[in-house]
Design an enzyme around this catalytic site. Structure first.
Site, short mmCIF file in Angstrom:
data_model
loop_
_atom_site.label_atom_id
_atom_site.label_comp_id
_atom_site.label_asym_id
_atom_site.label_seq_id
_atom_site.Cartn_x
_atom_site.Cartn_y
_atom_site.Cartn_z
N LEU A 110 15.03 27.43 11.55
CA LEU A 110 16.42 26.99 11.58
C LEU A 110 16.87 27.13 13.03
CD1 LEU A 110 17.89 28.87 8.47
CD2 LEU A 110 17.37 26.43 8.64
N ASP A 111 17.61 26.14 13.53
CA ASP A 111 18.03 26.26 14.92
C ASP A 111 19.04 27.41 15.07
OD1 ASP A 111 20.74 25.32 14.53
OD2 ASP A 111 19.99 23.27 14.53
N ALA A 112 19.30 27.79 16.29
CA ALA A 112 20.12 28.98 16.55
C ALA A 112 21.52 28.84 15.97
CB ALA A 112 20.19 29.26 18.05
#
Length: 266
Positions: free
Chosen positions: A110-112
């Site tokens: 999952l991106d930041a």
């Protein structure tokens, strides 16, 4: 393969050691025809198996016999990078994995800026099946977006849109509500393309303000708080193991490194 000879371990003992039930209850499960070994129902109490190679299920749900395997669910907070060693020194997943002796890795990313359900495990075969888009395991996201999302927009998302890296469509899309110029949209898809949810919603004119992954295959985030971590329960583990085993040798050919890299960020 089961055997009535001296080799292997008695099936009821294997079930008890795996935490399925007590030895006596495990014997009853076998006699009732509720236990399968390598896809074959076993009803003889004298049956022995090799826990390292044989696949066991109870009531159609796979059982993990390897006690060295670990399966965790994390509610990843915003600001944490889905890496076990971020090359730029940013906050990463080590703060959650360093307490465990096993070498755990994340199933996909999952991106930041995206929070929500992330699986941590040391089971490479299972991780490959769950993360790789070719196996079709669905993920569900809740996105807060700008503007009022209409039925026409939802239909467009499921019918398919064209992005710079090719066409894409959501498996499901529904509006959860609108308020103060924002909309809450639930999207379900199995694609693993990079930042795909954000790019899809941006393409239909509704940029994402906040994004949470609530579901990964049969696993639900539930009430797990941000930054909290827990072991999967027996039912959850059985559900994801069953999915992994359904793909047979194709899944077992994977390794942990491939699994970690198989799904870009959402």
């Amino acid at each position: 393969m089961t055997s009535t000879e001296s080799e292997g371990i008695r099936l009821q003992k294997v079930l008890a050691n795996a935490g399925v039930a007590s030895r006596r209850v495990s014997e009853q499960l076998i006699e009732d025809g509720r236990v399968e070994v390598n896809g074959v129902v076993v009803t003889e109490l004298g049956s022995r198996i090799d826990p390292e190679h044989d696949l066991v299920s109870v009531d159609g749900s796979a059982i993990q016999l390897d006690a060295s395997k670990r399966y965790l669910m994390l509610n990843k907070p915003v600001g944490i990078y889905s890496s076990l060693k971020d090359d730029r020194g940013r906050p990463d997943l080590r703060r959650f994995t360093e307490q465990y002796e096993e070498r755990l890795f994340n199933v996909g990313r999952l991106d930041a800026e995206t929070s929500g359900l992330l699986i941590l495990t040391n089971d490479g075969d299972l991780a490959h099946v769950l993360a790789h888009p070719s196996f079709g395991v669905q993920k569900t996201y809740i996105a807060k977006v700008t503007g009022k999302v209409t039925a026409q927009v939802l239909a467009k998302l499921t019918a398919g849109i064209e992005l710079e890296d090719g066409p894409i469509s959501a498996d499901k899309a529904r509006l959860l509500g609108t308020e103060d110029g924002f909309s809450l949209v639930e999207l379900t898809l199995h694609s693993g393309r990079n930042r795909i949810v954000r790019r899809m919603l941006d393409a239909v004119g509704h940029p994402v303000v906040d994004l949470v992954r609530r579901q990964f295959g049969p696993l639900h985030l539930g009430t797990l708080g941000s930054g909290q971590l827990r072991e999967l329960n027996k039912d959850e583990l059985g559900a994801i193991l069953t999915i992994a085993r359904a793909h047979g040798p194709e899944a077992r050919a994977a390794d942990g490194t491939a699994a970690e890299a198989s799904e870009p960020t959402a």
